[in-house]
Design an enzyme around this catalytic site. Structure first.
Site, mmCIF file in Angstrom:
data_model
loop_
_atom_site.group_PDB
_atom_site.id
_atom_site.type_symbol
_atom_site.label_atom_id
_atom_site.label_comp_id
_atom_site.label_asym_id
_atom_site.label_seq_id
_atom_site.Cartn_x
_atom_site.Cartn_y
_atom_site.Cartn_z
ATOM 1 N N SER A 155 0.868 -1.177 0.000
ATOM 2 C CA SER A 155 0.000 0.000 0.000
ATOM 3 C C SER A 155 0.907 1.229 0.000
ATOM 4 O O SER A 155 1.868 1.290 -0.758
ATOM 5 C CB SER A 155 -0.944 -0.034 1.202
ATOM 6 O OG SER A 155 -1.785 1.086 1.215
ATOM 7 N N TYR A 157 -5.063 8.409 -6.015
ATOM 8 C CA TYR A 157 -4.056 7.465 -5.531
ATOM 9 C C TYR A 157 -4.198 7.258 -4.033
ATOM 10 O O TYR A 157 -4.158 6.123 -3.547
ATOM 11 C CB TYR A 157 -2.658 7.986 -5.861
ATOM 12 C CG TYR A 157 -1.552 7.038 -5.478
ATOM 13 C CD1 TYR A 157 -1.268 5.919 -6.259
ATOM 14 C CD2 TYR A 157 -0.782 7.253 -4.330
ATOM 15 C CE1 TYR A 157 -0.249 5.043 -5.911
ATOM 16 C CE2 TYR A 157 0.240 6.389 -3.984
ATOM 17 C CZ TYR A 157 0.500 5.281 -4.773
ATOM 18 O OH TYR A 157 1.500 4.416 -4.416
#
Length: 213
Positions: free
Chosen positions: A119, A135
């Protein structure tokens, strides 16, 4: 061990693949064009199924690394198009789920399999400066997905960890980033080795520090 790494053709994925091969492990690295040996577009369900159909052996460690970052320069007024949202979430979130789902038989066949989801600190609610909205939202979703997958897979003995790889000097991170690929890879590989059912669901930095959600 058999390690499968998505997005294994550049940056952190390429570094992890080289690291594990040098350590004597069997590595399956994927890339969109198949240059790594196995073609995979994580945003395409058919491509994910085709990839999984080529993997007959157990997978001890699945590293969900593939991802995109398209919106670093978008303006709030007029930017952030719907197609950009769809493409980013398809790669960064749905792609993670599809890969885990498709490779479940391989993970179940391993003894104490692990899933590592790359992540970003940009997915943390503590890192919200108001830019790169797509994002950031996708990485927050990947973090949440990983935590939920850890609960779903824990009864099967499969551990799931979520990781911030650092701000790394790659095509995505840029030349001004803080650390080299080798430093990130060394830290991440140590985190993956330490991952077990006692720590499943963790969100950690590459260097082992826990990260706030």
């Amino acid at each position: 061990m058999h390690i499968l790494i998505t997005g294994g053709n550049r940056g952190i994925g390429l570094g992890l693949a080289a690291h594990y091969r040098a350590a004597g492990h069997a590595v399956t690295a994927t890339s969109r064009d198949g240059a790594t040996g196995v073609a995979l577009d994580v945003a395409d369900a058919g491509s994910v199924r085709a990839m999984a159909g080529q993997i007959a052996e157990p997978v001890d460690l699945l590293v969900c690394n593939a991802g995109v970052f398209h919106d670093r320069d978008e303006a709030l007024a007029g930017g952030y198009g719907a197609d950009m949202w769809a493409e980013t979430f398809a790669a960064n979130v749905t792609g993670v789920f599809l890969c885990v789902q498709a490779l479940l038989p391989n993970l179940r066949a391993a003894d104490g399999a692990k899933v590592a989801i790359i992540s970003s600190q940009m997915g943390s609610s503590t890192k919200a400066p108001g830019n790169a909205l797509i994002y950031r939202a996708s990485k927050a979703a990947a973090l949440n997905l990983g935590i939920n997958l850890s609960a779903a897979l824990r009864p099967e003995g499969i551990a799931v960890g979520i990781y911030h790889p650092g701000w790394v000097r790659t095509d995505m991170g840029g030349d001004a980033a803080a650390i080299a690929v080798a430093e990130s890879v060394a830290g991440l590989s140590a985190r993956f080795a330490a991952l077990d059912l006692a720590t499943t669901g963790c969100f950690e930095n590459w260097d082992g520090r826990p990260h706030a959600i």
